[in-house]
Design an enzyme around this catalytic site. Sequence first.
Site, PDB file in Angstrom:
ATOM      1  N   GLU A  79       7.390  -0.931  -4.072  1.00 48.70           N
ATOM      2  CA  GLU A  79       6.889   0.351  -4.217  1.00 48.70           C
ATOM      3  C   GLU A  79       7.875   1.224  -5.205  1.00 48.70           C
ATOM      4  O   GLU A  79       9.081   1.178  -4.976  1.00 48.70           O
ATOM      5  CB  GLU A  79       6.625   1.133  -2.877  1.00 48.70           C
ATOM      6  CG  GLU A  79       5.741   0.382  -2.090  1.00 48.70           C
ATOM      7  CD  GLU A  79       4.288   0.165  -2.359  1.00 48.70           C
ATOM      8  OE1 GLU A  79       4.027   0.872  -3.365  1.00 48.70           O
ATOM      9  OE2 GLU A  79       3.633  -0.811  -1.824  1.00 48.70           O
TER      10      GLU A  79
ATOM     11  N   CYS B 244       3.828   3.517   6.343  1.00 50.17           N
ATOM     12  CA  CYS B 244       4.965   2.876   5.305  1.00 50.17           C
ATOM     13  C   CYS B 244       5.256   3.941   4.287  1.00 50.17           C
ATOM     14  O   CYS B 244       6.449   4.234   3.928  1.00 50.17           O
ATOM     15  CB  CYS B 244       4.383   1.808   4.787  1.00 50.17           C
ATOM     16  SG  CYS B 244       4.213   0.230   5.968  1.00 50.17           S
TER      17      CYS B 244
ATOM     18  N   HIS C 160       6.297  -3.872   0.347  1.00 47.27           N
ATOM     19  CA  HIS C 160       5.096  -4.099   1.298  1.00 47.27           C
ATOM     20  C   HIS C 160       4.979  -5.698   1.110  1.00 47.27           C
ATOM     21  O   HIS C 160       4.930  -6.318   0.031  1.00 47.27           O
ATOM     22  CB  HIS C 160       3.989  -3.553   0.798  1.00 47.27           C
ATOM     23  CG  HIS C 160       3.431  -2.331   1.317  1.00 47.27           C
ATOM     24  ND1 HIS C 160       3.344  -1.077   0.884  1.00 47.27           N
ATOM     25  CD2 HIS C 160       3.105  -2.179   2.703  1.00 47.27           C
ATOM     26  CE1 HIS C 160       2.744  -0.134   1.973  1.00 47.27           C
ATOM     27  NE2 HIS C 160       2.713  -0.796   3.224  1.00 47.27           N
TER      28      HIS C 160
HETATM   29  N1  PCA Z   1       2.175  -1.398   7.447  1.00 44.97           N
HETATM   30  C1  PCA Z   1       1.536  -0.177   7.621  1.00 44.97           C
HETATM   31  C2  PCA Z   1       2.428   0.552   8.579  1.00 44.97           C
HETATM   32  C3  PCA Z   1       3.392  -0.397   9.291  1.00 44.97           C
HETATM   33  C4  PCA Z   1       3.370  -1.561   8.372  1.00 44.97           C
HETATM   34  O1  PCA Z   1       3.951  -2.649   8.673  1.00 44.97           O
HETATM   35  C5  PCA Z   1       1.431   0.573   6.268  1.00 44.97           C
HETATM   36  O2  PCA Z   1       1.215  -0.069   5.291  1.00 44.97           O
HETATM   37  O3  PCA Z   1       1.498   1.817   6.222  1.00 44.97           O
END
Ligand code: PCA
Length: 206
Positions: free
Chosen positions: A83, A146, A169
Amino acid sequence: MKQTLLTGFGPFGEVVNNPAERIARHFELSGAPGHILTVRVFPVSYEAVKSGLAALLGTEGVVQFDNIVMLGVNSRAAEWRIERIGVNADEKGKVDATGGMAQNAEIIPGASVQLFSNLPVDDIVRDLTAAGIPAAPSDSAGGYLCNHLLYRTLHRLQGLPSVAAGFIHVPCDPETFAADDKNKPEFAPAFEQHVRAIEVLLEVLR
Ligand code: PCA
């Protein structure tokens, strides 16, 4: 040696076994060459992220870490997404895993609309790709916990450019969903590939 904070997230919704949590716990046990690791797993909770982050980083002044690497799962992702941006917005009405709800549309009222990760995103994508791990930069960490954690962290680190911080991610793995879940995504690489991906990433940040 680098002081590195590595974070994961616990379960939420249909994600019964979050790979981000297992990756963090794996490195808590194994350690990583060149890093002194501090590992934390956050519950998927607005309140817990806010208070947990304040406990880890304090609310002002210098931060003890050289690197802050935050992990979460995006079960629709078919690659590791590095990200680039945290946005100052929670998705309206989205309930967290403890029943909590975002307090405001803005995460930090009046603060910048977006903040940029200062991880070497292109180097990480290059080295992951070279290691045979599908990876891409991403300009949206979503509107849930996240992005919330990423934005809060980047906001706390404003004026502290020596701390490299960002969010990855990860895709799901075969353990992420319940065995009988009909919506299980097709792309679910083995857990070992998650470990390898974070090894490569930590190598870049040494
Ligand atoms: N993914 C979610 C919240 C916690 C996670 O592992 C997200 O992408 O916001």
